[in-house]
Design a protein around this motif. Structure first.
Motif, short mmCIF file in Angstrom:
data_model
loop_
_atom_site.label_atom_id
_atom_site.label_comp_id
_atom_site.label_asym_id
_atom_site.label_seq_id
_atom_site.Cartn_x
_atom_site.Cartn_y
_atom_site.Cartn_z
N PRO A 1 0.83 -1.22 0.00
CA PRO A 1 0.00 0.00 0.00
C PRO A 1 0.85 1.26 0.00
O PRO A 1 2.09 1.20 0.04
N ALA A 2 0.19 2.42 -0.01
CA ALA A 2 0.89 3.70 -0.19
C ALA A 2 1.82 4.02 0.96
O ALA A 2 2.85 4.68 0.76
N GLU A 3 1.50 3.59 2.20
CA GLU A 3 2.35 3.95 3.33
C GLU A 3 3.73 3.30 3.28
O GLU A 3 4.61 3.66 4.04
N TYR A 4 3.91 2.34 2.37
CA TYR A 4 5.22 1.70 2.21
C TYR A 4 5.97 2.22 0.98
O TYR A 4 6.93 1.59 0.53
N ASN A 5 5.56 3.36 0.45
CA ASN A 5 6.18 3.87 -0.78
C ASN A 5 7.68 4.15 -0.62
O ASN A 5 8.47 3.88 -1.52
N THR A 6 8.05 4.69 0.53
CA THR A 6 9.47 5.00 0.74
C THR A 6 10.32 3.73 0.75
O THR A 6 11.37 3.65 0.07
N THR A 7 9.88 2.73 1.50
CA THR A 7 10.62 1.46 1.54
C THR A 7 10.61 0.77 0.19
O THR A 7 11.61 0.18 -0.23
N ALA A 8 9.49 0.84 -0.51
CA ALA A 8 9.41 0.22 -1.83
C ALA A 8 10.40 0.86 -2.80
O ALA A 8 11.04 0.17 -3.60
N SER A 9 10.54 2.18 -2.72
CA SER A 9 11.50 2.87 -3.60
C SER A 9 12.93 2.45 -3.30
O SER A 9 13.74 2.25 -4.21
N LEU A 10 13.24 2.29 -2.02
CA LEU A 10 14.59 1.86 -1.65
C LEU A 10 14.88 0.45 -2.14
O LEU A 10 15.99 0.14 -2.59
N ILE A 11 13.88 -0.43 -2.07
CA ILE A 11 14.07 -1.79 -2.55
C ILE A 11 14.32 -1.81 -4.05
O ILE A 11 15.22 -2.52 -4.55
N ASN A 12 13.56 -1.02 -4.79
CA ASN A 12 13.74 -0.99 -6.25
C ASN A 12 15.07 -0.35 -6.65
O ASN A 12 15.73 -0.82 -7.58
N GLN A 13 15.45 0.71 -5.97
CA GLN A 13 16.67 1.42 -6.34
C GLN A 13 17.93 0.61 -6.01
O GLN A 13 18.90 0.62 -6.78
N ASN A 14 17.93 -0.09 -4.89
CA ASN A 14 19.12 -0.81 -4.46
C ASN A 14 19.22 -2.21 -5.05
O ASN A 14 20.27 -2.86 -4.94
N GLY A 15 18.14 -2.69 -5.68
CA GLY A 15 18.17 -4.01 -6.30
C GLY A 15 18.49 -5.13 -5.32
O GLY A 15 19.30 -6.01 -5.61
N VAL A 16 17.84 -5.10 -4.15
CA VAL A 16 18.13 -6.09 -3.11
C VAL A 16 17.50 -7.43 -3.48
O VAL A 16 16.59 -7.51 -4.32
N ASP A 17 17.96 -8.50 -2.82
CA ASP A 17 17.39 -9.81 -3.06
C ASP A 17 16.16 -10.01 -2.18
O ASP A 17 15.73 -9.11 -1.45
N TRP A 18 15.59 -11.21 -2.24
CA TRP A 18 14.33 -11.48 -1.54
C TRP A 18 14.48 -11.34 -0.03
O TRP A 18 13.66 -10.68 0.62
N ASP A 19 15.50 -11.93 0.55
CA ASP A 19 15.67 -11.90 1.99
C ASP A 19 15.88 -10.47 2.50
O ASP A 19 15.33 -10.08 3.54
N GLN A 20 16.66 -9.67 1.77
CA GLN A 20 16.89 -8.30 2.18
C GLN A 20 15.61 -7.47 2.06
O GLN A 20 15.33 -6.62 2.92
N ALA A 21 14.82 -7.71 1.02
CA ALA A 21 13.57 -6.97 0.85
C ALA A 21 12.60 -7.28 1.99
O ALA A 21 11.95 -6.38 2.54
N VAL A 22 12.50 -8.55 2.36
CA VAL A 22 11.61 -8.93 3.46
C VAL A 22 12.09 -8.31 4.78
O VAL A 22 11.29 -7.83 5.59
N ALA A 23 13.41 -8.30 4.99
CA ALA A 23 13.96 -7.70 6.21
C ALA A 23 13.67 -6.20 6.26
O ALA A 23 13.34 -5.66 7.33
N MET A 24 13.78 -5.51 5.14
CA MET A 24 13.49 -4.07 5.10
C MET A 24 12.03 -3.79 5.41
O MET A 24 11.70 -2.83 6.12
N LEU A 25 11.14 -4.62 4.92
CA LEU A 25 9.72 -4.43 5.20
C LEU A 25 9.41 -4.69 6.67
O LEU A 25 8.61 -3.98 7.29
N ASN A 26 10.03 -5.71 7.25
CA ASN A 26 9.81 -5.98 8.67
C ASN A 26 10.32 -4.82 9.53
O ASN A 26 9.68 -4.45 10.53
N ASP A 27 11.45 -4.23 9.15
CA ASP A 27 11.96 -3.07 9.89
C ASP A 27 11.00 -1.89 9.77
O ASP A 27 10.80 -1.14 10.74
N GLU A 28 10.41 -1.71 8.60
CA GLU A 28 9.47 -0.62 8.41
C GLU A 28 8.21 -0.82 9.25
O GLU A 28 7.65 0.14 9.81
#
Length: 286
Positions: free
Chosen positions: A176-203
């Protein structure tokens, strides 16, 4: 220990590792296609089969002929593996694959047909579910990620593999929209699956902590409630002697005025006799 005893022990056949399994359900979870998907169950079962040296019973290796000296032992092991299959599938699936004359390989193939028949139709249905899945349809971030990985594994089973990069893109797409900042960081940094899940959990942790801080500040600065204001106004407001409630207290036939007379109110003037009455009163003898 004598030499004959050692030779006798060396000739004694060792017990097959499969006989050491006492409770298969503690090692392989029950296949119900809800909590445990077919692909996950196959991975667990194959891992267990390799560890206990029974892979040939599910891979279709030729059974030993009845004339073979090891035929009875092979048949016992096959029946044991068949029990493992029956014990780790749901009741509905058990009704479809149960057969008194079946082998472990036959039951394995029947389960494969149940889940992998009509691959194209299944692939289309799974692809639709995969592309339309969003976080709002799940109970939490963990549940959302688990649903995505399950669908990706099911697509791989019908010959439509999902790459890790596509899995991450779909993860971001369903936020959803409240995760736009984290979503942009995931797309820009090209992280893998585990890193993306960890970033979302931190958010998620950060958002929960922020909500807790805001609720504490609001509770500390909340204004006085209307009921408290009304109560304070009632206790501090002076009484009005001219109000209707005050006037009602001083009216009545039994109320006394300030001059000691009894009448309908306190403001009535004192009684004055007529002139004739005054003369009559003065003519009375003393």
């Amino acid at each position: 220990m004598t030499k004959d005893t050692i030779e006798q022990l060396s000739k004694t056949p060792s017990l097959h590792p499969a006989y050491s399994v006492t409770n298969i359900q503690t090692k392989i979870r029950t296949l119900d296609d809800t909590k445990v998907t077919y692909s996950a169950w196959v991975k667990l079962f194959r891992l267990h089969a390799v560890a206990y040296k029974v892979s040939d019973h599910i891979d279709g290796a030729a059974a030993l002929t009845s004339s073979s000296t090891d035929h009875d032992a092979w048949k016992e092991i096959d029946a044991l593996v068949l029990q493992w299959i029956y014990s780790t599938i749901s009741d509905d699936l058990l009704k479809r694959v149960l057969d008194s004359n079946a082998t472990a390989h036959a039951a394995w193939i029947k389960l494969e047909k149940i889940f992998l028949n009509n691959k194209k139709a299944q692939a289309a249905s799974l692809e639709t579910k995969f592309c339309n899945l969003t976080l709002s349809a799940c109970s939490s971030i963990e549940d959302y990620c688990q649903h995505l990985t399950d669908l990706a594994n099911q697509l791989a089973n019908v010959d439509v593999p999902v790459t890790e990069s596509r899995l991450v893109l779909q993860l971001v797409r369903g936020l959803p929209a409240e995760y736009n900042t984290t979503a942009s960081l995931i797309n820009q940094n090209g992280v893998d699956w585990d890193q993306a899940v960890a970033m979302l959990n931190d958010e998620v942790l950060r958002m929960e902590a922020q909500k807790g801080t805001q609720s504490t500040v609001l509770a500390a600065t909340s204004p006085q409630t209307p009921s408290q204001n009304n109560h304070s106004n009632q206790t501090s407001q002076p009484s009005d002697p001219n109000s209707s409630s005050t006037r009602g207290r001083n009216r009545g036939r039994g109320s006394w005025n300030r001059r000691g007379g009894k009448g309908r109110g306190n403001n009535r003037p004192p009684y004055t006799p007529w002139p004739g009455q005054q003369q009559q009163q003065s003519g009375y003898p003393n």
